[in-house]
Design an enzyme around this catalytic site. Sequence first.
Site, PDB file in Angstrom:
ATOM      1  N   LYS A  33    -116.368  -7.193  43.385  1.00 22.26           N
ATOM      2  CA  LYS A  33    -116.599  -8.067  42.225  1.00 22.26           C
ATOM      3  C   LYS A  33    -115.519  -7.834  41.172  1.00 22.26           C
ATOM      4  O   LYS A  33    -114.778  -6.843  41.241  1.00 22.26           O
ATOM      5  CB  LYS A  33    -117.989  -7.786  41.657  1.00 22.26           C
ATOM      6  CG  LYS A  33    -118.179  -6.358  41.147  1.00 22.26           C
ATOM      7  CD  LYS A  33    -119.643  -6.003  40.904  1.00 22.26           C
ATOM      8  CE  LYS A  33    -119.765  -4.584  40.382  1.00 22.26           C
ATOM      9  NZ  LYS A  33    -121.166  -4.119  40.378  1.00 22.26           N
ATOM     10  N   TYR A 242     -99.171  -0.720  12.722  1.00 23.08           N
ATOM     11  CA  TYR A 242    -100.152  -1.352  11.825  1.00 23.08           C
ATOM     12  C   TYR A 242    -100.997  -0.313  11.097  1.00 23.08           C
ATOM     13  O   TYR A 242    -101.414   0.695  11.692  1.00 23.08           O
ATOM     14  CB  TYR A 242    -101.110  -2.234  12.635  1.00 23.08           C
ATOM     15  CG  TYR A 242    -100.542  -3.570  13.049  1.00 23.08           C
ATOM     16  CD1 TYR A 242    -100.043  -4.468  12.120  1.00 23.08           C
ATOM     17  CD2 TYR A 242    -100.538  -3.941  14.385  1.00 23.08           C
ATOM     18  CE1 TYR A 242     -99.553  -5.713  12.509  1.00 23.08           C
ATOM     19  CE2 TYR A 242    -100.049  -5.171  14.795  1.00 23.08           C
ATOM     20  CZ  TYR A 242     -99.551  -6.057  13.838  1.00 23.08           C
ATOM     21  OH  TYR A 242     -99.066  -7.275  14.240  1.00 23.08           O
TER      22      TYR A 242
HETATM   23  C1  LIG Z   1    -121.317  -2.882  40.951  1.00 27.41           C
HETATM   24  C2  LIG Z   1    -122.422  -2.654  41.917  1.00 27.41           C
HETATM   25  C3  LIG Z   1    -122.249  -1.790  43.005  1.00 27.41           C
HETATM   26  C4  LIG Z   1    -121.071  -0.858  43.133  1.00 27.41           C
HETATM   27  O1  LIG Z   1    -121.261   0.211  42.235  1.00 27.41           O
HETATM   28  P1  LIG Z   1    -120.217   1.408  42.085  1.00 27.41           P
HETATM   29  O2  LIG Z   1    -120.859   2.315  41.091  1.00 27.41           O
HETATM   30  O3  LIG Z   1    -118.972   0.784  41.541  1.00 27.41           O
HETATM   31  O4  LIG Z   1    -120.008   2.016  43.409  1.00 27.41           O
HETATM   32  C5  LIG Z   1    -123.247  -1.757  43.971  1.00 27.41           C
HETATM   33  N1  LIG Z   1    -124.366  -2.510  43.842  1.00 27.41           N
HETATM   34  C6  LIG Z   1    -124.583  -3.317  42.778  1.00 27.41           C
HETATM   35  C7  LIG Z   1    -125.836  -4.109  42.688  1.00 27.41           C
HETATM   36  C8  LIG Z   1    -123.626  -3.415  41.769  1.00 27.41           C
HETATM   37  O5  LIG Z   1    -123.843  -4.205  40.715  1.00 27.41           O
END
Ligand SMILES: *Cc1c(COP(=O)(O)O)cnc(C)c1O
Length: 345
Positions: A33, A242
């Site tokens: 994702k 800044y």
């Molecule tokens: C993002 C996510 C993962 C992966 O989690 P990590 O901590 O990055 O390994 C797995 N399952 C769900 C439902 C997630 O939202």
Amino acid sequence: MGTGILTIDLDALAANWRDLARRSRGETGAVVKANGYGCGAAEVATRLAREGARRFFVATSEEGAALRGALGAGPEINVFSGHMAGDTALIRDHALTPMLNSPEQAARHRAALPGHPYGVQLDSGMNRLGMEAPDWAATRADLEAGPLTLVMSHLACADDPAHPMNAAQLRAFTAMSAGVTAPRSFAATGGILLGPDYHFDVTRPGVGIYGGQPFADARPVVRLSLPVVQVRDVAPGEIVGYSATFTADTPRRIATLSAGYADGLIRYMSNAAYLSAPHGKCRLAGRVSMDLLTVDVTDLPAVPDHLDILGPDQTVDQLAEVAGTIGYEILTSLGRRYQRLYLGA
Ligand SMILES: *Cc1c(COP(=O)(O)O)cnc(C)c1O
């Protein structure tokens, strides 16, 4: 070249995935994702498919559609947000597998795409996504009668092995999913490290693949090299940047680098984050601005044309620490302006 160079080591990434797969009891998927945690979903998934990953996880159907374009037919692409209103064409045309999160999503999916595969996400205590026990009890028989490919839930506190939520959620998920014949999935990176009781049939690592905590044995995957635009000498009493938050106490050399908060190097790093050169470390001097950083290079024997803010000398988690955040946010904020180089593509 006016932008930073982001090097993504797909060999290191593949080694991290294989390592997590060795520790997993059953099948190992991959979470890609948010554009593969900022590393490029298409490049990451293509490489992991070659390593043997057969199930990929994304947040939205739009991400899933793009990923299908990169992967082609075959691997299962699971969508955590499920079947949202307006998603039907994407799910059908790109053969996506929505994780149904509510009775409403289940009804929508089965009315719109009868016979199209789906998974179910259960809430085991995090109270974010997934069906609650009574919803599941009411819809379970119908859902199990169709093409159900995965039953999953997600841990809220898996990065803290001592947290009592882990065992409580394990009990809840075990009870809710007892007797299910579809494969079950419970563990992300943290859950894999909690041990085999948490693995069930399919694990879903994300951050550990990309070199982040809580996977302490991860190999670093990203290196970020920022070009020096100019170097100047600053006399005692002069300020940098800044709001004049840095004042030279002695004669200093200041290098100005091309990258800033618009590239994900968040302003909270001001005066705190380190950069590394072949012969030493140096620190940000003054505020991070939108497109530029100023760095105190006085103690470097020579100023190279690039300084690294991420790499073996400073991991995503170390940079996150000085920025008051977590490695996940550093990765997913990596800017679009960088030139991306893939090793091992
Ligand atoms: C993002 C996510 C993962 C992966 O989690 P990590 O901590 O990055 O390994 C797995 N399952 C769900 C439902 C997630 O939202």
